[in-house]
Design an enzyme around this catalytic site. Structure first.
Site, PDB file in Angstrom:
ATOM      1  N   PHE A 129       0.822  -1.209   0.000  1.00 57.28           N
ATOM      2  CA  PHE A 129       0.000   0.000   0.000  1.00 57.28           C
ATOM      3  C   PHE A 129       0.852   1.253   0.000  1.00 57.28           C
ATOM      4  O   PHE A 129       2.052   1.212   0.303  1.00 57.28           O
ATOM      5  CB  PHE A 129      -0.951   0.016   1.226  1.00 57.28           C
ATOM      6  CG  PHE A 129      -0.240  -0.020   2.561  1.00 57.28           C
ATOM      7  CD1 PHE A 129       0.402   1.108   3.081  1.00 57.28           C
ATOM      8  CD2 PHE A 129      -0.228  -1.184   3.325  1.00 57.28           C
ATOM      9  CE1 PHE A 129       1.047   1.082   4.316  1.00 57.28           C
ATOM     10  CE2 PHE A 129       0.429  -1.223   4.569  1.00 57.28           C
ATOM     11  CZ  PHE A 129       1.058  -0.082   5.051  1.00 57.28           C
ATOM     12  N   GLU A 145      -0.115   5.142   1.620  1.00 57.28           N
ATOM     13  CA  GLU A 145      -1.223   5.824   2.289  1.00 57.28           C
ATOM     14  C   GLU A 145      -0.791   7.133   2.957  1.00 57.28           C
ATOM     15  O   GLU A 145       0.324   7.276   3.443  1.00 57.28           O
ATOM     16  CB  GLU A 145      -1.889   4.883   3.313  1.00 57.28           C
ATOM     17  CG  GLU A 145      -0.949   4.363   4.395  1.00 57.28           C
ATOM     18  CD  GLU A 145      -1.520   3.153   5.148  1.00 57.28           C
ATOM     19  OE1 GLU A 145      -2.360   2.418   4.595  1.00 57.28           O
ATOM     20  OE2 GLU A 145      -1.113   2.954   6.312  1.00 57.28           O
ATOM     21  N   ASN A 196      11.801  -8.293   5.252  1.00 57.39           N
ATOM     22  CA  ASN A 196      12.110  -9.595   4.624  1.00 57.39           C
ATOM     23  C   ASN A 196      13.548  -9.516   4.125  1.00 57.39           C
ATOM     24  O   ASN A 196      13.798  -9.039   3.011  1.00 57.39           O
ATOM     25  CB  ASN A 196      11.228  -9.835   3.389  1.00 57.39           C
ATOM     26  CG  ASN A 196       9.838 -10.306   3.707  1.00 57.39           C
ATOM     27  OD1 ASN A 196       9.396 -10.256   4.838  1.00 57.39           O
ATOM     28  ND2 ASN A 196       9.143 -10.773   2.694  1.00 57.39           N
ATOM     29  N   HIS A 206       6.340  -7.589  12.346  1.00 56.25           N
ATOM     30  CA  HIS A 206       6.342  -6.679  11.189  1.00 56.25           C
ATOM     31  C   HIS A 206       4.948  -6.138  10.914  1.00 56.25           C
ATOM     32  O   HIS A 206       4.698  -5.500   9.909  1.00 56.25           O
ATOM     33  CB  HIS A 206       6.924  -7.357   9.958  1.00 56.25           C
ATOM     34  CG  HIS A 206       5.963  -8.261   9.219  1.00 56.25           C
ATOM     35  ND1 HIS A 206       5.188  -9.195   9.843  1.00 56.25           N
ATOM     36  CD2 HIS A 206       5.670  -8.339   7.904  1.00 56.25           C
ATOM     37  CE1 HIS A 206       4.457  -9.815   8.932  1.00 56.25           C
ATOM     38  NE2 HIS A 206       4.721  -9.322   7.753  1.00 56.25           N
ATOM     39  N   GLY A 207       4.028  -6.411  11.819  1.00 58.88           N
ATOM     40  CA  GLY A 207       2.666  -5.922  11.660  1.00 58.88           C
ATOM     41  C   GLY A 207       1.771  -6.641  12.641  1.00 58.88           C
ATOM     42  O   GLY A 207       2.252  -7.180  13.644  1.00 58.88           O
ATOM     43  N   ALA A 208       0.480  -6.631  12.358  1.00 59.78           N
ATOM     44  CA  ALA A 208      -0.462  -7.309  13.239  1.00 59.78           C
ATOM     45  C   ALA A 208      -0.456  -8.806  12.954  1.00 59.78           C
ATOM     46  O   ALA A 208      -0.688  -9.624  13.842  1.00 59.78           O
ATOM     47  CB  ALA A 208      -1.864  -6.742  13.034  1.00 59.78           C
ATOM     48  N   GLY A 209      -0.174  -9.177  11.710  1.00 57.69           N
ATOM     49  CA  GLY A 209      -0.198 -10.581  11.329  1.00 57.69           C
ATOM     50  C   GLY A 209      -1.584 -11.020  10.906  1.00 57.69           C
ATOM     51  O   GLY A 209      -2.592 -10.491  11.395  1.00 57.69           O
TER      52      GLY A 209
END
Length: 470
Positions: A226, A228, A337, A392-395
Site C-alpha cells: 500500500f 497511504e 524480509n 512486522h505488523g499485526a499478522g
DNA sequence: ATGTGC
C-alpha cells in the site's frame, strides 16, 4: 512373440537406483529383449549395472548405461534431533503451523538460534514472523519471496487540517504518482543509481532482470502492499528528530522488490534445493553456504534487490512530497524480509528475518496495523532473545481465501466509514478483519521495542482485489 | 509476493 516385462521389485533387488534408469531399463528389456527369460534379462541388467562404462557405447544397452553414469543425486541432509535455542513471543496468538515450521528451522545443521514474533503465521519454509540465525549460510526462503519487502514513513510539514478537512489533492496525487498491480510498470522510466549497479552486469541471472527492474522502479505491486496518507503522532519528547510531540501529516508505504526480487528468490531457492536436499517436510529451508559461488551470488543479488526495493519507496515518496509541495521532517524505514550479518553471542551469524522488524538497540522501525488500525513507530531495545527483532505488523488472522469468503463488502465499508478512511482499490482479503489486533501484538513485544509514535491511515491506496477465483 | 503453472 512374447514380450518380457521386468518387475520393478526385481530391479531394486539387484541394486538399481530409483531414478529415471528404472523406466529406461524396463522399456529397453520389453522392446529389445522380449525373447529373453526373466533370469537372462536380470543377468544382463546386473552386468550393465556392474560396469556401465563398458556398455556406454552399446547401441541398445547404452541408454541404460549412460543413465547409470549420471552422478547420483546428493543424499538428503538430515535435520538435527536436538534444536538450537529459540524463543516465542505472544505464543497464545500464534497458529500451530508457524510453530511447527520454526521447529524444523531450529533443527537445520546450520541453525544457531531462532525466534517467533507475535504476528507469526505459516509460510513457505520459515514462517512469516520467523527469525533464524544461521552459521555462514543463507536460506533463500528464510528471506522470503519478496526480498527487501519494507516500510517507509515520511513525516511532513503539511498542516494536519489539510488532510482531515479536504483530502481531494492527497487522493489525486496518490492516483497520479503510485502504480499498483502485478507486473505494473511506469511508461516513463526514471534514472536511479540502483540501476547503475555492477551486479546487473556481473551476475548472469540478474542481467536478464534489468529491463523489468527499470520499468517497475517506483511501483508498488499487489497483495498487502500500500501507499497511504495519514496522521502521525509523535509521542516521545526525546525523539531522534527533536520534533515537537504532536500530530503531523505523514506518508507510509509498504512494498518490496517487485518482479526482480521474486525472480531472484525463485531462482536461488531452486538452486538451493538441488545443492541442499532436506527431508520433505523441511525442503523449503534449503540453504546456500556463503563460501560457495551460489551463496555469494545470492547474497549479492539479495542485497541488490533490497536496495532496489528501497529505491522504489524513495521514488514514490519523492514524487508525492514534491507534488504536495511539502518538506520532509523525519523518515523511518526498514526491511522486514531480509538477511543480515550480525553478531550473536560474540560470533558473526546470518540473521534471517522473514516478516520481522530489525530491533537492535536504538534502531528505529515502523510496524503497520491495518487500513483502519494504527501503526507504530518503534525504537528497538536490542533484546537478544528475539535476535534483536520485533513483529512486522499485526499478522494475519485469516488466510486470503477465508477472508474473502467470510468478510463482506458491507462490513468493510462500515469499518472504513467508522474510522474515516478512504480506500482506493483493496480487496476483502486485506480488510481489517483479516488481521489480528495490533494492540494485542504490541503488548506481547514490550520487551523488544518501545513506542515513540503512531500512524493512523486516512487515504489508502492498494491494488484492486485479487484475481477472480478459478 | 509474482503475472503464469506438480
Amino acid at each position: 512373440m512374447s514380450s518380457l516385462k521386468i518387475n520393478g521389485k526385481k530391479l531394486l533387488e539387484i541394486g538399481y537406483p530409483q531414478s529415471p534408469v528404472f523406466r529406461i531399463a524396463m522399456d529397453v528389456i520389453e522392446k529389445h529383449y522380449g525373447h529373453y527369460t526373466e533370469e537372462e534379462a536380470i543377468a544382463l541388467l546386473t552386468k550393465v549395472l556392474a560396469d556401465p562404462a563398458a556398455y556406454a557405447d552399446d547401441a541398445i544397452l547404452g541408454e541404460i548405461a549412460q543413465e547409470l553414469l549420471v552422478p547420483a543425486a546428493p543424499a538428503v541432509i538430515a535435520l538435527r534431533e536436538t534444536p538450537v535455542p529459540y524463543s516465542v513471543y505472544g505464543e497464545s496468538y500464534i497458529e500451530e503451523g508457524a510453530v511447527k515450521q520454526l521447529n524444523n528451522a531450529v533443527r537445520l545443521p546450520v541453525a544457531v538460534a531462532g525466534s517467533l514474533m507475535p504476528d507469526a503465521h505459516q509460510g513457505y519454509g520459515l514462517p512469516i514472523g520467523g527469525v533464524l540465525a544461521a552459521d555462514n549460510a543463507v536460506i533463500p526462503y528464510g528471506v522470503g519471496v519478496d526480498i527487501g519487502c519494507r516500510m517507509c514513513l515520511s513525516v511532513l510539514d503539511l498542516p494536519v487540517q489539510t488532510l482531515l478537512m479536504n483530502e481531494t489533492s492527497y487522493t489525486k496525487q496518490l492516483m497520479t504518482f503510485t502504480k499498483f498491480g502485478a507486473g505494473a510498470e511506469w511508461k516513463k522510466r526514471e534514472a536511479d543509481p540502483v540501476l547503475e549497479r555492477s551486479e546487473f552486469k556481473e551476475i548472469k541471472f540478474v542481467r536478464n532482470l534489468f529491463d523489468k527492474a527499470a520499468g517497475q522502479l517506483g511501483t508498488s505491486g499487489s497483495g498487502n502492499h500500500f501507499v497511504e496518507w495519514g496522521i502521525a503522532t509523535i509521542t516521545d519528547p526525546q525523539n531522534e528528530w527533536q520534533l515537537a510531540p504532536g500530530e503531523y501529516v505523514a506518508l507510509l508505504s509498504h512494498s518490496g522488490s517487485r518482479g526482480m526480487g521474486a525472480q531472484i528468490a525463485g531462482h536461488y531457492t531452486q538452486l538451493a534445493k538441488e545443492i541442499c536436499p532436506l527431508p520433505e517436510h523441511a525442503k523449503h529451508l534449503a540453504y546456500l553456504d556463503l563460501d560457495t559461488e551460489e551463496g555469494q551470488e545470492y547474497w549479492l543479488a539479495m542485497n541488490l534487490a533490497g536496495d532496489y526495493a528501497s529505491a522504489c519507496h524513495h521514488l514514490i515518496h519523492k514524487r508525492l512530497i514534491n507534488a504536495m509541495g511539502a518538506t520532509l521532517l523525519a523518515r523511518v524505514e526498514n526491511h522486514h524480509n531480509f538477511a543480515w550479518k550480525e553478531m550473536y553471542q560474540g560470533k558473526e551469524v546470518i540473521v534471517h528475518r522473514k516478516g520481522a522488524t530489525p530491533a537492535g538497540k536504538g534502531v528505529l522501525g515502523i510496524i503497520p496495523g491495518s487500513m483502519t488500525a494504527p501503526g507504530f513507530i518503534v525504537r528497538g531495545k536490542g533484546e537478544e532473545g528475539s535476535l534483536q527483532s520485533a513483529s512486522h505488523g499485526a499478522g494475519r488472522l485469516m488466510s486470503r481465501t477465508k477472508a474473502k469468503s467470510s468478510i463482506t463488502n458491507e462490513v468493510l465499508k462500515q469499518q472504513l466509514l467508522e474510522h474515516g478512511v478512504t480506500l482506493i482499490g483493496g480487496g476483502l482479503d486485506e480488510a481489517p478483519g483479516a488481521y489480528k489486533n495490533i494492540d494485542t501484538v504490541m503488548a506481547a513485544q514490550t520487551a523488544l521495542v518501545e513506542v515513540i509514535g503512531q500512524f493512523v491511515p486516512k487515504v489508502v491506496r492498494m491494488a484492486d482485489g485479487g484475481p477472480p477465483e478459478d
